[in-house]
Write a protein that holds these residues in place. Structure first.
Motif, PDB file in Angstrom:
ATOM      1  N   TYR A  22       0.831  -1.203   0.000  1.00  0.00           N
ATOM      2  CA  TYR A  22       0.000   0.000   0.000  1.00  0.00           C
ATOM      3  C   TYR A  22       0.865   1.252   0.000  1.00  0.00           C
ATOM      4  CZ  TYR A  22       0.932   0.479   5.031  1.00  0.00           C
ATOM      5  OH  TYR A  22       1.538   0.629   6.255  1.00  0.00           O
ATOM      6  N   VAL A  51      -5.209   5.148   2.559  1.00  0.00           N
ATOM      7  CA  VAL A  51      -4.517   4.350   1.551  1.00  0.00           C
ATOM      8  C   VAL A  51      -4.746   5.011   0.200  1.00  0.00           C
ATOM      9  CG1 VAL A  51      -4.414   2.112   0.394  1.00  0.00           C
ATOM     10  CG2 VAL A  51      -4.744   2.225   2.863  1.00  0.00           C
ATOM     11  N   ASP A  52      -3.651   5.398  -0.428  1.00  0.00           N
ATOM     12  CA  ASP A  52      -3.735   6.015  -1.744  1.00  0.00           C
ATOM     13  C   ASP A  52      -3.858   4.939  -2.819  1.00  0.00           C
ATOM     14  OD1 ASP A  52      -3.726   8.182  -3.541  1.00  0.00           O
ATOM     15  OD2 ASP A  52      -1.582   7.932  -3.906  1.00  0.00           O
ATOM     16  N   ARG A  53      -3.011   3.912  -2.736  1.00  0.00           N
ATOM     17  CA  ARG A  53      -3.027   2.801  -3.688  1.00  0.00           C
ATOM     18  C   ARG A  53      -2.842   1.495  -2.935  1.00  0.00           C
ATOM     19  NH1 ARG A  53      -2.701   4.329  -9.284  1.00  0.00           N
ATOM     20  NH2 ARG A  53      -2.942   2.102  -9.443  1.00  0.00           N
ATOM     21  N   LEU A  54      -3.519   0.471  -3.385  1.00  0.00           N
ATOM     22  CA  LEU A  54      -3.391  -0.857  -2.810  1.00  0.00           C
ATOM     23  C   LEU A  54      -3.155  -1.842  -3.946  1.00  0.00           C
ATOM     24  CD1 LEU A  54      -3.660  -2.755  -0.307  1.00  0.00           C
ATOM     25  CD2 LEU A  54      -6.050  -3.034  -0.998  1.00  0.00           C
ATOM     26  N   LYS A  55      -2.081  -2.607  -3.811  1.00  0.00           N
ATOM     27  CA  LYS A  55      -1.750  -3.604  -4.836  1.00  0.00           C
ATOM     28  C   LYS A  55      -1.560  -4.957  -4.178  1.00  0.00           C
ATOM     29  CE  LYS A  55       0.612  -0.365  -7.844  1.00  0.00           C
ATOM     30  NZ  LYS A  55       1.862  -0.039  -8.542  1.00  0.00           N
ATOM     31  N   ASP A  86      -3.672  -4.059  -9.169  1.00  0.00           N
ATOM     32  CA  ASP A  86      -4.161  -2.892  -8.444  1.00  0.00           C
ATOM     33  C   ASP A  86      -5.556  -3.193  -7.899  1.00  0.00           C
ATOM     34  OD1 ASP A  86      -4.904  -0.432  -7.457  1.00  0.00           O
ATOM     35  OD2 ASP A  86      -4.381   0.678  -9.255  1.00  0.00           O
ATOM     36  N   SER A  99      -7.041  -0.955  -5.589  1.00  0.00           N
ATOM     37  CA  SER A  99      -7.451   0.289  -4.944  1.00  0.00           C
ATOM     38  C   SER A  99      -8.956   0.515  -5.024  1.00  0.00           C
ATOM     39  CB  SER A  99      -6.726   1.478  -5.578  1.00  0.00           C
ATOM     40  OG  SER A  99      -5.336   1.308  -5.498  1.00  0.00           O
ATOM     41  N   HIS A 100      -9.560   0.085  -6.090  1.00  0.00           N
ATOM     42  CA  HIS A 100     -10.995   0.298  -6.290  1.00  0.00           C
ATOM     43  C   HIS A 100     -11.861  -0.592  -5.392  1.00  0.00           C
ATOM     44  CE1 HIS A 100      -9.946  -3.074  -8.859  1.00  0.00           C
ATOM     45  NE2 HIS A 100     -11.215  -3.439  -8.840  1.00  0.00           N
ATOM     46  N   THR A 112     -10.954   4.358   0.027  1.00  0.00           N
ATOM     47  CA  THR A 112      -9.716   5.134   0.170  1.00  0.00           C
ATOM     48  C   THR A 112      -9.917   6.421   0.970  1.00  0.00           C
ATOM     49  OG1 THR A 112     -10.094   6.141  -1.989  1.00  0.00           O
ATOM     50  CG2 THR A 112      -8.661   4.207  -1.926  1.00  0.00           C
TER      51      THR A 112
END
Length: 76
Positions: free
Chosen positions: A5, A23-27, A38, A40-41, A45
């Protein structure tokens, strides 16, 4: 399952007066190889997390896993 993250600063908690983060991005990182997905969606967030441990529990619940099966790594 390994998740990576990217943290984004957030507000101070009105309850605990502690710093929080979003959390800006989650992979999701594959355990073998460098392939990442990815995700993130799939999370909120805009939620203000108090700790990586809280994020781990939320991911475990979201993906129907035991918290012990979730590994986190912060992307710098």
């Amino acid at each position: 399952m390994l998740f990576e993250y990217t943290r984004r600063r957030s507000v101070r908690s009105p309850v605990t007066d502690a710093a929080t983060f979003r959390v800006d991005r989650l992979k999701q990182t594959a355990t073998r190889g460098a392939k990442t997905t990815d995700l993130s969606h799939l999370i909120d967030t805009s939620y203000n997390y108090h700790s990586p441990r809280e994020l781990r529990w939320h991911l475990a619940e979201r993906f129907g896993m035991a918290p012990e099966a979730v590994a986190l790594r912060e992307h710098a």
